[in-house]
Motif scaffolding. Structure first.
Motif, short mmCIF file in Angstrom:
data_model
loop_
_atom_site.label_atom_id
_atom_site.label_comp_id
_atom_site.label_asym_id
_atom_site.label_seq_id
_atom_site.Cartn_x
_atom_site.Cartn_y
_atom_site.Cartn_z
N PHE A 1 0.83 -1.20 0.00
CA PHE A 1 0.00 0.00 0.00
C PHE A 1 0.87 1.26 0.00
O PHE A 1 0.66 2.18 -0.79
CB PHE A 1 -0.95 -0.01 1.20
N LEU A 2 1.86 1.31 0.88
CA LEU A 2 2.72 2.49 0.97
C LEU A 2 3.52 2.72 -0.32
O LEU A 2 3.63 3.85 -0.80
CB LEU A 2 3.67 2.38 2.16
N LEU A 3 4.08 1.66 -0.87
CA LEU A 3 4.85 1.80 -2.11
C LEU A 3 3.95 2.23 -3.27
O LEU A 3 4.34 3.09 -4.07
CB LEU A 3 5.57 0.48 -2.42
N ASP A 4 2.76 1.65 -3.33
CA ASP A 4 1.82 2.03 -4.39
C ASP A 4 1.35 3.47 -4.21
O ASP A 4 1.16 4.19 -5.20
CB ASP A 4 0.61 1.09 -4.39
N PHE A 5 1.17 3.90 -2.98
CA PHE A 5 0.73 5.28 -2.71
C PHE A 5 1.81 6.27 -3.16
O PHE A 5 1.52 7.28 -3.80
CB PHE A 5 0.41 5.45 -1.22
N LYS A 6 3.04 5.97 -2.84
CA LYS A 6 4.16 6.82 -3.25
C LYS A 6 4.20 6.94 -4.77
O LYS A 6 4.33 8.04 -5.32
CB LYS A 6 5.47 6.24 -2.71
N LYS A 7 4.03 5.83 -5.46
CA LYS A 7 4.03 5.81 -6.93
C LYS A 7 2.84 6.62 -7.47
O LYS A 7 2.99 7.41 -8.40
CB LYS A 7 3.98 4.37 -7.42
N PHE A 8 1.66 6.42 -6.88
CA PHE A 8 0.46 7.14 -7.32
C PHE A 8 0.64 8.64 -7.17
O PHE A 8 0.31 9.41 -8.07
CB PHE A 8 -0.75 6.65 -6.51
N LEU A 9 1.17 9.08 -6.02
CA LEU A 9 1.38 10.52 -5.80
C LEU A 9 2.35 11.11 -6.83
O LEU A 9 2.15 12.22 -7.31
CB LEU A 9 1.90 10.78 -4.39
N LYS A 10 3.37 10.36 -7.15
CA LYS A 10 4.35 10.83 -8.13
C LYS A 10 3.70 10.94 -9.51
O LYS A 10 3.88 11.92 -10.21
CB LYS A 10 5.54 9.88 -8.15
N GLU A 11 2.93 9.91 -9.89
CA GLU A 11 2.29 9.89 -11.21
C GLU A 11 1.19 10.94 -11.33
O GLU A 11 0.93 11.45 -12.41
CB GLU A 11 1.71 8.51 -11.50
N LYS A 12 0.52 11.25 -10.23
CA LYS A 12 -0.62 12.17 -10.25
C LYS A 12 -0.27 13.49 -9.55
O LYS A 12 -1.14 14.14 -8.97
CB LYS A 12 -1.83 11.54 -9.54
N SER A 13 0.97 13.90 -9.61
CA SER A 13 1.41 15.08 -8.87
C SER A 13 0.61 16.33 -9.24
O SER A 13 0.34 17.17 -8.39
CB SER A 13 2.91 15.32 -9.07
N ASN A 14 0.18 16.45 -10.50
CA ASN A 14 -0.62 17.62 -10.89
C ASN A 14 -1.96 17.67 -10.16
O ASN A 14 -2.46 18.75 -9.87
CB ASN A 14 -0.85 17.63 -12.40
N LEU A 15 -2.52 16.52 -9.89
CA LEU A 15 -3.80 16.45 -9.19
C LEU A 15 -3.70 17.05 -7.79
O LEU A 15 -4.64 17.65 -7.29
CB LEU A 15 -4.25 14.99 -9.11
N PHE A 16 -2.54 16.91 -7.18
CA PHE A 16 -2.36 17.34 -5.79
C PHE A 16 -1.53 18.61 -5.64
O PHE A 16 -1.13 18.96 -4.54
CB PHE A 16 -1.71 16.20 -4.99
#
Length: 175
Positions: free
Chosen positions: A17-32
């Motif tokens: 979960f943590l590794l996937d979350f880190k990857k998701f945040l990086k890929e969707k950085s514009n969203l956040f």
């Protein structure tokens, strides 16, 4: 002598979960880009808990803070095989009680918009539980229909590559 780690070591599902979350945040950085995103690990039986007929302490809390709004998402990675059906308190909390809490909090006067959500993140694979879940009623149900039924109760499967899109579905749709 005795070594104690608090909180306890992450299990395999929590680590993924943590590794996937880190990857998701990086890929969707514009969203956040206009938000601060925090991930908190909740302490078992000492942290933030919710009490229906028994206590429920979700393992993780994602807190997203924007100028005039906050999103708080409770995530509990767990094997669901032994939960058995959708009537389990933890599932009911994720499916409906969290929205009752949100409605209660929204009735209070505050200077920001609040969104609450909660998910059971099944580390059990769907194929492993379909024959036993709810007395086997999903055995012969179409895969996509069954997954949609689980999604209605905010149960998502970690095996699905888009599980973070499902967690952030409301957030993504709002912006």
């Amino acid at each position: 002598e005795e070594i104690k780690s608090v909180p306890v070591k992450l299990n395999e599902g929590e680590t993924k979960f943590l590794l996937d979350f880190k990857k998701f945040l990086k890929e969707k950085s514009n969203l956040f880009k206009n938000y601060k995103v925090f991930l908190l690990r909740n302490l078992s039986r000492k942290g933030i808990g919710f009490f229906l007929s028994s206590g429920f302490y979700p393992d993780f809390i994602i807190w997203i803070v924007g100028k005039n709004q906050q999103h708080i998402i409770f995530i509990d990675p767990k094997g669901i095989r032994n939960l058995g059906n959708f009537n389990d308190d933890k599932i009911q909390f994720c499916a409906s009680y969290i929205k009752e809490i949100e409605d209660t909090l929204k009735s209070k006067e505050c200077n920001f918009e609040l969104h609450l959500n909660a998910f059971i993140l099944s580390i059990s694979k769907y194929d492993e539980i379909r024959s036993v879940w709810d007395d086997g009623r999903f055995k012969n149900i179409d895969f996509n229909d069954a997954k949609q039924e689980f999604a209605k109760y905010n149960i998502i499967f970690q095996e699905d590559s888009d599980y973070f899109e499902k967690i952030f579905k409301d957030f993504v749709n709002d912006y």
